[in-house]
Design a protein around this motif. Sequence first.
Motif, mmCIF file in Angstrom:
data_model
loop_
_atom_site.group_PDB
_atom_site.id
_atom_site.type_symbol
_atom_site.label_atom_id
_atom_site.label_comp_id
_atom_site.label_asym_id
_atom_site.label_seq_id
_atom_site.Cartn_x
_atom_site.Cartn_y
_atom_site.Cartn_z
ATOM 1 N N THR A 24 37.815 1.273 22.262
ATOM 2 C CA THR A 24 37.496 2.698 22.199
ATOM 3 C C THR A 24 38.513 3.532 22.962
ATOM 4 O O THR A 24 38.553 4.750 22.815
ATOM 5 C CB THR A 24 36.101 2.978 22.794
ATOM 6 N N GLY A 25 39.301 2.864 23.812
ATOM 7 C CA GLY A 25 40.252 3.583 24.647
ATOM 8 C C GLY A 25 41.636 2.995 24.561
ATOM 9 O O GLY A 25 42.044 2.441 23.537
ATOM 10 N N GLY A 26 42.368 3.098 25.672
ATOM 11 C CA GLY A 26 43.748 2.645 25.727
ATOM 12 C C GLY A 26 43.871 1.142 25.836
ATOM 13 O O GLY A 26 42.898 0.402 25.662
ATOM 14 N N PRO A 27 45.063 0.652 26.148
ATOM 15 C CA PRO A 27 45.302 -0.795 26.212
ATOM 16 C C PRO A 27 44.594 -1.445 27.394
ATOM 17 O O PRO A 27 44.212 -0.782 28.364
ATOM 18 C CB PRO A 27 46.827 -0.889 26.365
ATOM 19 N N GLY A 28 44.417 -2.771 27.288
ATOM 20 C CA GLY A 28 43.836 -3.524 28.378
ATOM 21 C C GLY A 28 42.326 -3.551 28.375
ATOM 22 O O GLY A 28 41.657 -2.972 27.511
ATOM 23 N N ALA A 29 41.777 -4.242 29.389
ATOM 24 C CA ALA A 29 40.341 -4.488 29.449
ATOM 25 C C ALA A 29 39.523 -3.211 29.534
ATOM 26 O O ALA A 29 38.430 -3.121 28.972
ATOM 27 C CB ALA A 29 40.031 -5.391 30.648
ATOM 28 N N ARG A 30 40.031 -2.192 30.228
ATOM 29 C CA ARG A 30 39.252 -0.959 30.430
ATOM 30 C C ARG A 30 39.161 -0.104 29.175
ATOM 31 O O ARG A 30 38.428 0.884 29.158
ATOM 32 C CB ARG A 30 39.859 -0.152 31.575
ATOM 33 N N GLY A 31 39.873 -0.496 28.139
ATOM 34 C CA GLY A 31 39.759 0.230 26.883
ATOM 35 C C GLY A 31 38.786 -0.387 25.907
ATOM 36 O O GLY A 31 38.662 0.068 24.766
ATOM 37 N N VAL A 32 38.068 -1.431 26.352
ATOM 38 C CA VAL A 32 37.153 -2.173 25.476
ATOM 39 C C VAL A 32 35.712 -1.784 25.785
ATOM 40 O O VAL A 32 35.302 -1.752 26.950
ATOM 41 C CB VAL A 32 37.333 -3.698 25.653
ATOM 42 N N SER A 33 34.941 -1.496 24.741
ATOM 43 C CA SER A 33 33.521 -1.172 24.885
ATOM 44 C C SER A 33 32.684 -2.171 24.096
ATOM 45 O O SER A 33 33.171 -2.812 23.155
ATOM 46 C CB SER A 33 33.238 0.251 24.383
ATOM 47 N N ALA A 34 31.431 -2.306 24.487
ATOM 48 C CA ALA A 34 30.505 -3.238 23.842
ATOM 49 C C ALA A 34 29.457 -2.469 23.058
ATOM 50 O O ALA A 34 28.910 -1.466 23.538
ATOM 51 C CB ALA A 34 29.825 -4.123 24.891
ATOM 52 N N PHE A 35 29.172 -2.954 21.861
ATOM 53 C CA PHE A 35 28.155 -2.358 20.999
ATOM 54 C C PHE A 35 27.198 -3.445 20.516
ATOM 55 O O PHE A 35 27.600 -4.603 20.353
ATOM 56 C CB PHE A 35 28.788 -1.713 19.761
ATOM 57 N N MET A 36 25.951 -3.060 20.283
ATOM 58 C CA MET A 36 25.004 -3.919 19.580
ATOM 59 C C MET A 36 24.918 -3.399 18.161
ATOM 60 O O MET A 36 24.501 -2.257 17.929
ATOM 61 C CB MET A 36 23.630 -3.891 20.254
ATOM 62 N N VAL A 37 25.336 -4.230 17.192
ATOM 63 C CA VAL A 37 25.507 -3.725 15.828
ATOM 64 C C VAL A 37 24.663 -4.511 14.829
ATOM 65 O O VAL A 37 24.389 -5.699 15.003
ATOM 66 C CB VAL A 37 26.991 -3.771 15.399
ATOM 67 N N ASP A 38 24.260 -3.814 13.791
ATOM 68 C CA ASP A 38 23.535 -4.386 12.661
ATOM 69 C C ASP A 38 24.559 -4.924 11.668
ATOM 70 O O ASP A 38 25.435 -4.186 11.212
ATOM 71 C CB ASP A 38 22.674 -3.306 12.014
ATOM 72 N N LEU A 39 24.473 -6.203 11.349
ATOM 73 C CA LEU A 39 25.449 -6.827 10.453
ATOM 74 C C LEU A 39 25.013 -6.841 9.001
ATOM 75 O O LEU A 39 25.797 -7.220 8.121
ATOM 76 C CB LEU A 39 25.741 -8.266 10.915
ATOM 77 N N ASP A 40 23.780 -6.493 8.731
ATOM 78 C CA ASP A 40 23.301 -6.439 7.348
ATOM 79 C C ASP A 40 23.668 -5.093 6.747
ATOM 80 O O ASP A 40 22.819 -4.241 6.477
ATOM 81 C CB ASP A 40 21.783 -6.660 7.295
ATOM 82 N N ALA A 41 24.957 -4.907 6.556
ATOM 83 C CA ALA A 41 25.447 -3.610 6.103
ATOM 84 C C ALA A 41 26.582 -3.805 5.106
ATOM 85 O O ALA A 41 27.277 -4.816 5.115
ATOM 86 C CB ALA A 41 25.934 -2.781 7.292
ATOM 87 N N GLU A 42 26.773 -2.798 4.250
ATOM 88 C CA GLU A 42 27.809 -2.868 3.217
ATOM 89 C C GLU A 42 29.210 -2.838 3.812
ATOM 90 O O GLU A 42 30.189 -3.169 3.126
ATOM 91 C CB GLU A 42 27.642 -1.688 2.252
ATOM 92 N N TYR A 43 29.321 -2.455 5.074
ATOM 93 C CA TYR A 43 30.634 -2.334 5.699
ATOM 94 C C TYR A 43 31.122 -3.646 6.319
ATOM 95 O O TYR A 43 32.164 -3.658 6.960
ATOM 96 C CB TYR A 43 30.595 -1.255 6.788
ATOM 97 N N VAL A 44 30.369 -4.715 6.155
ATOM 98 C CA VAL A 44 30.714 -5.996 6.769
ATOM 99 C C VAL A 44 30.854 -7.060 5.685
ATOM 100 O O VAL A 44 29.949 -7.268 4.883
ATOM 101 C CB VAL A 44 29.629 -6.436 7.780
ATOM 102 N N GLN A 45 32.008 -7.714 5.669
ATOM 103 C CA GLN A 45 32.215 -8.861 4.781
ATOM 104 C C GLN A 45 32.423 -10.109 5.629
ATOM 105 O O GLN A 45 33.057 -10.050 6.687
ATOM 106 C CB GLN A 45 33.430 -8.649 3.874
ATOM 107 N N ARG A 46 31.918 -11.237 5.151
ATOM 108 C CA ARG A 46 31.977 -12.487 5.912
ATOM 109 C C ARG A 46 32.672 -13.576 5.097
ATOM 110 O O ARG A 46 32.494 -13.663 3.888
ATOM 111 C CB ARG A 46 30.582 -12.963 6.287
ATOM 112 N N THR A 47 33.419 -14.413 5.812
ATOM 113 C CA THR A 47 34.063 -15.567 5.194
ATOM 114 C C THR A 47 33.774 -16.787 6.062
ATOM 115 O O THR A 47 34.117 -16.810 7.253
ATOM 116 C CB THR A 47 35.581 -15.379 5.073
#
Length: 381
Positions: free
Chosen positions: A171-194
């Motif tokens: 969500t932000g700049g480079p490195g660890a401090r630019g990483v955010s965590a989300f709880m997401v629903d995977l049963d969605a048209e925007y997700v493809q799995r292999t």
Amino acid sequence: MDFTFSPEQEDFRRELRGFGEKVLAPHYRPDDLTGEMRPELPLVMAGMGLTGLRVPERFGGQQADAVTTGLAAHEISRSDFNACYLLLNSALVSDILLAGGSEALLARWLPSIATGETVPAVMLTEPGYGSDAAHLELRAIPDGDGWRLVGEKTSISLGMAAQAGTLFARTGGPGARGVSAFMVDLDAEYVQRTALDDLGSRSIGRASLYFDGLPVSRADLIGDEGEGFVRVMAGFDYSRAVIGLMCLGAASAALDDALDYARTRESFGKPIGTFQGLAFPLVECATHLRAATHLCYEALALKDAGLDPAVPANMAKWWAPKLSTEIIHQALLTFGHAGYSTDNPQGQRLRDVIGLEIGDGTAQIAKLVVARHLLGRDFAP
């Protein structure tokens, strides 16, 4: 210093041993052959309280301590190593949510994790970033009051079966401090799995997931922006000891098989266990197995006491999977030609356990964590 479990924990352990032998073990090899998770398995595990171990009682869980969670993983993996991934992921995702999720986010996801209706995944690894997860590339692109997730995650355990999971995005700049965590629903048209074609643990559905603009809101954030990497690393310090016990559970079952065989198989007119060349390697396996098991439980006991489990947990992560592969290999050799048959479970156990020498942190990363604690950051790699 008390090295015994409580009476309640012993009762739980015995209950799980019987459950594993009766309900899980008959499916261990067939599930490997199909390469798919049985749809009913999450609900079966939930029926024993195994997907809600770390979920608070107010959300329908067991609110178990870390030692009890490790005990459960230790027992379940004796009968079906791969079924234990449901326990592991549920515990890790629950802990991550509880560490930073809003009350609304907890209420949305924890009850269904506890009941087995939601199989959770942890989505951190990317094609170009495994151990170097602080530099992951999957983007959370601002979109109104929220974001859209664009990019790929790979090597995701339970990736084909999961309905939701914790996802780490930039969500932000480079490195660890630019990483955010989300709880997401995977049963969605925007997700493809292999699905990935794996050497072992075929039934857990390890997969790559492609995100093509999956919308997420601030309500889906776990903690604040930029806290994602810190949160997952704290969770791994605990889960690495549980992983150690998963591997050692499979190894203990293999060693028990080898000891039984050494008592009954005869060669040169007497049981093969009477030969030092066969008995002494099994003694060495039993010695190392006990030591590694104590190390894992030490880490979990520290977690329960509110102390830092990082050193023993990371020691366990590099040692227990490696040791378990060695013990299972020795058990296979004890059976001689019979051990090389797929009718014998040692070969599958070996293939399955090897995966956790890699997953959830390689030996090199675990040793790096320990080195920095022992030497200090200025004097360590």
